[in-house]
Each structure stands twice: as C-alpha cells, then as structure tokens.
Design a protein around this motif. Structure first.
Motif, mmCIF file in Angstrom:
data_model
loop_
_atom_site.group_PDB
_atom_site.id
_atom_site.type_symbol
_atom_site.label_atom_id
_atom_site.label_comp_id
_atom_site.label_asym_id
_atom_site.label_seq_id
_atom_site.Cartn_x
_atom_site.Cartn_y
_atom_site.Cartn_z
ATOM 1 N N TYR A 348 -44.069 2.691 5.528
ATOM 2 C CA TYR A 348 -42.973 3.332 6.251
ATOM 3 C C TYR A 348 -42.119 2.266 6.922
ATOM 4 O O TYR A 348 -42.583 1.178 7.216
ATOM 5 C CB TYR A 348 -43.508 4.275 7.342
ATOM 6 N N GLY A 349 -40.858 2.617 7.190
ATOM 7 C CA GLY A 349 -40.015 1.775 8.029
ATOM 8 C C GLY A 349 -39.313 0.620 7.349
ATOM 9 O O GLY A 349 -38.617 -0.153 8.001
ATOM 10 N N LEU A 350 -39.484 0.468 6.029
ATOM 11 C CA LEU A 350 -38.818 -0.642 5.344
ATOM 12 C C LEU A 350 -37.328 -0.337 5.171
ATOM 13 O O LEU A 350 -36.944 0.783 4.858
ATOM 14 C CB LEU A 350 -39.467 -0.911 3.986
ATOM 15 N N VAL A 351 -36.506 -1.360 5.378
ATOM 16 C CA VAL A 351 -35.051 -1.181 5.412
ATOM 17 C C VAL A 351 -34.425 -1.429 4.047
ATOM 18 O O VAL A 351 -34.707 -2.429 3.394
ATOM 19 C CB VAL A 351 -34.425 -2.135 6.455
ATOM 20 N N GLU A 352 -33.573 -0.502 3.634
ATOM 21 C CA GLU A 352 -32.744 -0.681 2.435
ATOM 22 C C GLU A 352 -31.279 -0.655 2.859
ATOM 23 O O GLU A 352 -30.895 0.092 3.759
ATOM 24 C CB GLU A 352 -33.005 0.452 1.428
ATOM 25 N N PRO A 353 -30.412 -1.470 2.229
ATOM 26 C CA PRO A 353 -28.987 -1.433 2.575
ATOM 27 C C PRO A 353 -28.387 -0.049 2.337
ATOM 28 O O PRO A 353 -28.786 0.658 1.411
ATOM 29 C CB PRO A 353 -28.367 -2.465 1.615
ATOM 30 N N ILE A 354 -27.432 0.333 3.182
ATOM 31 C CA ILE A 354 -26.696 1.582 2.967
ATOM 32 C C ILE A 354 -25.656 1.318 1.881
ATOM 33 O O ILE A 354 -24.837 0.398 2.004
ATOM 34 C CB ILE A 354 -26.014 2.053 4.267
ATOM 35 N N PRO A 355 -25.673 2.084 0.783
ATOM 36 C CA PRO A 355 -24.715 1.837 -0.318
ATOM 37 C C PRO A 355 -23.269 1.870 0.181
ATOM 38 O O PRO A 355 -22.907 2.709 1.009
ATOM 39 C CB PRO A 355 -24.994 2.972 -1.300
ATOM 40 N N PHE A 356 -22.460 0.966 -0.326
ATOM 41 C CA PHE A 356 -21.062 0.850 0.101
ATOM 42 C C PHE A 356 -20.139 0.900 -1.106
ATOM 43 O O PHE A 356 -20.467 0.392 -2.176
ATOM 44 C CB PHE A 356 -20.860 -0.475 0.848
ATOM 45 N N GLU A 357 -18.992 1.511 -0.922
ATOM 46 C CA GLU A 357 -17.933 1.511 -1.936
ATOM 47 C C GLU A 357 -16.603 1.312 -1.220
ATOM 48 O O GLU A 357 -16.397 1.825 -0.122
ATOM 49 C CB GLU A 357 -17.874 2.860 -2.681
ATOM 50 N N PHE A 358 -15.697 0.581 -1.824
ATOM 51 C CA PHE A 358 -14.336 0.497 -1.272
ATOM 52 C C PHE A 358 -13.648 1.850 -1.440
ATOM 53 O O PHE A 358 -13.960 2.600 -2.374
ATOM 54 C CB PHE A 358 -13.533 -0.596 -1.979
ATOM 55 N N PRO A 359 -12.702 2.188 -0.551
ATOM 56 C CA PRO A 359 -12.012 3.480 -0.678
ATOM 57 C C PRO A 359 -11.155 3.516 -1.934
ATOM 58 O O PRO A 359 -10.772 2.467 -2.462
ATOM 59 C CB PRO A 359 -11.150 3.544 0.589
ATOM 60 N N PRO A 360 -10.836 4.722 -2.430
ATOM 61 C CA PRO A 360 -9.956 4.818 -3.604
ATOM 62 C C PRO A 360 -8.542 4.350 -3.258
ATOM 63 O O PRO A 360 -8.180 4.206 -2.094
ATOM 64 C CB PRO A 360 -9.972 6.318 -3.946
ATOM 65 N N THR A 361 -7.745 4.142 -4.293
ATOM 66 C CA THR A 361 -6.364 3.676 -4.121
ATOM 67 C C THR A 361 -5.567 4.687 -3.295
ATOM 68 O O THR A 361 -5.689 5.900 -3.476
ATOM 69 C CB THR A 361 -5.700 3.501 -5.503
ATOM 70 N N SER A 362 -4.762 4.191 -2.366
ATOM 71 C CA SER A 362 -3.954 5.036 -1.481
ATOM 72 C C SER A 362 -3.025 5.956 -2.287
ATOM 73 O O SER A 362 -2.500 5.569 -3.335
ATOM 74 C CB SER A 362 -3.120 4.153 -0.555
ATOM 75 N N VAL A 363 -2.803 7.158 -1.751
ATOM 76 C CA VAL A 363 -1.892 8.121 -2.401
ATOM 77 C C VAL A 363 -0.447 7.626 -2.378
ATOM 78 O O VAL A 363 0.411 8.160 -3.082
ATOM 79 C CB VAL A 363 -1.974 9.516 -1.738
ATOM 80 N N GLN A 364 -0.183 6.604 -1.566
ATOM 81 C CA GLN A 364 1.176 6.027 -1.552
ATOM 82 C C GLN A 364 1.516 5.358 -2.892
ATOM 83 O O GLN A 364 2.693 5.207 -3.218
ATOM 84 C CB GLN A 364 1.306 4.977 -0.439
ATOM 85 N N TRP A 365 0.479 4.983 -3.611
ATOM 86 C CA TRP A 365 0.717 4.341 -4.910
ATOM 87 C C TRP A 365 0.954 5.414 -5.980
ATOM 88 O O TRP A 365 0.071 6.203 -6.286
ATOM 89 C CB TRP A 365 -0.479 3.485 -5.319
ATOM 90 N N THR A 366 2.140 5.446 -6.519
ATOM 91 C CA THR A 366 2.482 6.364 -7.618
ATOM 92 C C THR A 366 3.070 5.516 -8.751
ATOM 93 O O THR A 366 3.460 4.363 -8.526
ATOM 94 C CB THR A 366 3.544 7.387 -7.162
ATOM 95 N N PRO A 367 3.157 6.067 -9.945
ATOM 96 C CA PRO A 367 3.791 5.301 -11.040
ATOM 97 C C PRO A 367 5.200 4.823 -10.681
ATOM 98 O O PRO A 367 5.606 3.718 -11.037
ATOM 99 C CB PRO A 367 3.812 6.303 -12.196
ATOM 100 N N GLU A 368 5.929 5.660 -9.922
ATOM 101 C CA GLU A 368 7.301 5.297 -9.536
ATOM 102 C C GLU A 368 7.289 4.104 -8.568
ATOM 103 O O GLU A 368 8.124 3.194 -8.668
ATOM 104 C CB GLU A 368 8.002 6.486 -8.857
ATOM 105 N N THR A 369 6.306 4.129 -7.624
ATOM 106 C CA THR A 369 6.200 3.029 -6.656
ATOM 107 C C THR A 369 5.866 1.727 -7.373
ATOM 108 O O THR A 369 6.463 0.677 -7.110
ATOM 109 C CB THR A 369 5.102 3.342 -5.620
ATOM 110 N N LEU A 370 4.916 1.813 -8.297
ATOM 111 C CA LEU A 370 4.511 0.616 -9.029
ATOM 112 C C LEU A 370 5.675 0.068 -9.860
ATOM 113 O O LEU A 370 5.885 -1.146 -9.942
ATOM 114 C CB LEU A 370 3.319 0.940 -9.938
ATOM 115 N N ALA A 371 6.453 0.988 -10.427
ATOM 116 C CA ALA A 371 7.607 0.574 -11.245
ATOM 117 C C ALA A 371 8.673 -0.123 -10.398
ATOM 118 O O ALA A 371 9.478 -0.905 -10.910
ATOM 119 C CB ALA A 371 8.209 1.793 -11.949
ATOM 120 N N ALA A 372 8.658 0.167 -9.078
ATOM 121 C CA ALA A 372 9.642 -0.450 -8.167
ATOM 122 C C ALA A 372 9.314 -1.913 -7.853
ATOM 123 O O ALA A 372 10.045 -2.572 -7.113
ATOM 124 C CB ALA A 372 9.738 0.365 -6.878
#
Length: 411
Positions: A348-372
C-alpha cells in the motif's frame, strides 16, 4: 511531520514578442499573437508569485498551451504538423547549467521547456507548503498531489514530446532522458515521504512503515544512479541530496523493522537492526554536512539541523535503548554480527505519477485564422531570430526563509 526538499532553480527564458510583420494578414491572427504574448508573460510571472495556487497555475498554463498548440499541430487532427512550427526561435536556460541558454526554432521545444517549468513550479509549491508550521491534513494531501502532478508532467514530456524534437537535447541539459527521469523519480520519492509521515502519524503497523521507507530509499538510490554519469561540476549537490535521503530512509526502514522484530520476540535481531539504523543515520548526518559544503545549483542549508532530521535521530536512539533494556531483562538473546536483510515490499501507499496531457488546441484557431498567417511574406533576413548577444536574465525566485522550527528550507 515536516519535510525538507532540495530544489534546483527555475529555467529562464528570453522574451518572445510573437510579432510577425508581413506574415500576419488578418485581425484573428493578430489577436492570437497578442494573446500568446500576454498569456506567456502571465505564466512566467506566476512562477515567482507566492500567491499562486495550483488552480491559478493550471488555468494560466492551459491558456498558453492551448494557443501554442496551433503552432504545433494541424487543425484537422491529422499527424501533420502546423505550418507555423518553425516560425519562432525560443531560448531557455537549464536547471543545472547556469545561465548558458539553449535555443531552438521549434514550438515543440517551447511547449516542452515551459511544461518543464510548470512541473518545477509544482515541486516548489509542494516544498513551500511542506515548510508551513502545523501543516494540516488537507495541506499534506496537496503536497502529495502536487508532487504526483509534477511527476506526471515530467513523465509525459519524456515519453510523448521530447522524442519529437528535431534537435536532440545535449548531454547534461534538462531535456536529456537521464535528467528528466531523475526528476520523475525524485517527485515520486518525495511524495512517498508524505505517505510515510501520514502512516507514522496514524500509527500504522511498523512493518508497513519500514516497507514504505525501504521503497522510498530505493527510489532515491535509483535517481542518484540515473545522474551518476553526469558531470560532477553541476550534478554533485543534487546527487548529495539523493544519497543522503537514501541513507536517511534506509535508516528509517531499519528502525521500524527493528520494532517489527521486537514485536515478534526477536530482540537480538531487533537490536542489530537498530544498530544498522544508527550507523546509516550517522552516515546521512555526514552527507548533510557535505551537502551544505558542496557548490552547485540548489539551496545552501544545513539539513542535519532540521526537525525532520533530528526526529529520526531521537527515534532510533530511544528504540535501540528500549530493545537493549528488553534484552537485558527478558530475552537475553545474542546479537547477530550481520544486519538483517531488508526484503520489504510495500503493498500500500506506493506513489504513481498522475497522468498528464496538454490541453487541446484553442477554439481561437480556425482554418481562416491559420490562413491569415502568410509565410510567403516572411522577411528574407528573418528578423524573428534573436540577436547573438541577446541575454537570458535569470529568474528572480522569492527568497523564503524557513519558518521557525519547521526544519524546512524552501528554494
């Protein structure tokens, strides 16, 4: 129970303006650049803000990382990278290498380096909290959780993002596998220190405490071994810390194993186990002195004067005296010449790291924004590259003195 943790300095970075004159051709692209600049600056400010808590850190980190994802990943979720991945040069120092920065024109290098600093912040937050007088149960849980979060971030960077770098990390730099693995293991070991303190407080069976202490000592030994091939000039102080914690928790293991043996009427073996604890405690004390005298990244302190250290010394002394009294009155058993083998496994009591993920790409990014963002209009002299003489200023970290009698120094 108070704790003392060694901390390396935060990474420092050169400012990034995200100004792409000529390339940015629309208001949505211009807004993303402004938001990237402000969210990056905000995150860097929080690293040294003593009022920052995990919720504030997570929100600020997610805000920046979600915007930065548009410079890394394609918007259609294919395996293709963003056309903007190599538009900006980023400069970062390393925790062990002083103020000599590394630079890469790669947004992946930026998200890894900033993620690394976020993980370091969680370890420093845990260290600050652990140094408080009369730490509450909820605060102890927060220390424990923060260290597991940090371990999860380091692990995720090592496994999922560092392999994507075009330019591999140089030897002894933070993003090299040996260093980042040592950070993962150290976080796990320190989180287990909190588990051990809790087990002692709740008066759990000595056998469980001994097993946890032994597993924790093994973590510290593994982290030390991971760093063994690095240049001593910058790794010696960190390794002294890992070595002294290994001796310290092996002494803990022998101390509580002695209690288990005494409870099983094996008083002679118990005395020998406590004698081994006494020897290892003395070795840890000598290493504490060496740690304080060793130059290198990290705080200049005397760990042997700290409460967490002195408590074990008293415990070993008192338990050994108790075993010797019992043997003189009741058992009259011979004391073995060899110390008992510690073959302890904690269930009992052994430590495992808490899984981490970076957040998804912001909704501000759209094909139109990228094209700009029109890369065909980049200046030919590529002024986004920093000038060779550009200096990366070190991070001014808060100078926190240990609170009265907690025995904790916070870096």
């Amino acid at each position: 129970m108070t704790h003392w943790f060694h901390r390396n300095p935060l990474k420092a970075t050169a400012p990034v303006s995200f100004n792409y004159y000529g390339v940015v051709t629309g208001p949505s692209a211009s807004k993303i650049c402004n938001d990237l600049r402000s969210s990056r600056a905000r995150l860097l400010e929080l690293f040294t803000d003593l009022s920052c808590n995990p919720e504030m850190m997570k929100n600020a980190a997610d805000s920046y990382f979600s915007l930065l994802q548009g410079f890394i990943n394609s918007l259609d979720e294919s395996t293709q990278e963003s056309k903007l991945r190599y538009i900006q040069n980023f400069k970062w120092t390393d925790t062990l290498q002083g103020q000599v920065p590394s630079a890469q024109q790669d947004a992946v290098f930026e998200i890894i380096s900033m993620g690394f600093n976020v993980a370091l912040w969680y370890t420093k937050y845990a260290s600050r909290l652990a140094g408080k007088e009369n730490i509450t149960e909820d605060e102890a849980k927060e220390v424990h959780r923060s260290l597991k979060i940090a371990a999860g971030i380091f692990k995720h960077l090592k496994e999922s993002h560092i392999p994507k770098l075009i330019t591999p990390a140089e030897k002894g730099r933070d993003l090299e596998s040996r260093l980042i693995e040592a950070y993962v293991i150290q976080c796990q070991a320190e989180a287990q220190e909190v588990t051990i303190a809790r087990a002692i407080e709740l008066k759990h069976a000595p056998g469980l405490i001994a097993a946890l202490a032994y597993e924790t000592a093994n973590f510290y030994q593994k982290a030390d071994h991971t760093l063994s091939s690095l240049e001593p000039a910058y790794s010696a102080k960190w390794r002294k810390y890992l070595h002294l914690k290994m001796c310290f928790y092996t002494a803990y293991a022998y101390c509580y194993h002695g209690e288990t043996l005494l409870a099983s009427d094996k008083c002679g073996e118990a005395i020998r186990s406590l004698q081994e604890a006494e020897k290892l405690y003395a070795k840890a004390e000598a290493l504490c002195k060496e740690y304080g005298e060793t130059k290198g990244p990290g705080p200049t302190v005397k760990p042997s004067g700290h409460l967490f250290f002195r408590k074990l010394g008293n415990l070993v002394k008192n338990t050994l005296e108790k075993c010797q009294r019992e043997n003189g009155f009741i058992y009259f058993q011979k004391i073995p010449t060899e110390a008992p083998q510690l073959e302890l496994k904690a269930n009992y009591g052994l430590v495992e790291p808490i899984p981490f993920e970076f957040p998804p790409t912001s909704v501000q990014w759209t094909p139109e924004t990228l094209a700009a963002f029109d890369l065909t209009k980049r200046p030919k002299d590529d002024s986004t590259k920093p000038k060779p003489e550009e200096e990366v200023k070190p991070v001014k970290e808060p100078d926190i003195k240990p609170q009265k009698d907690t025995g904790c120094y916070i870096s």
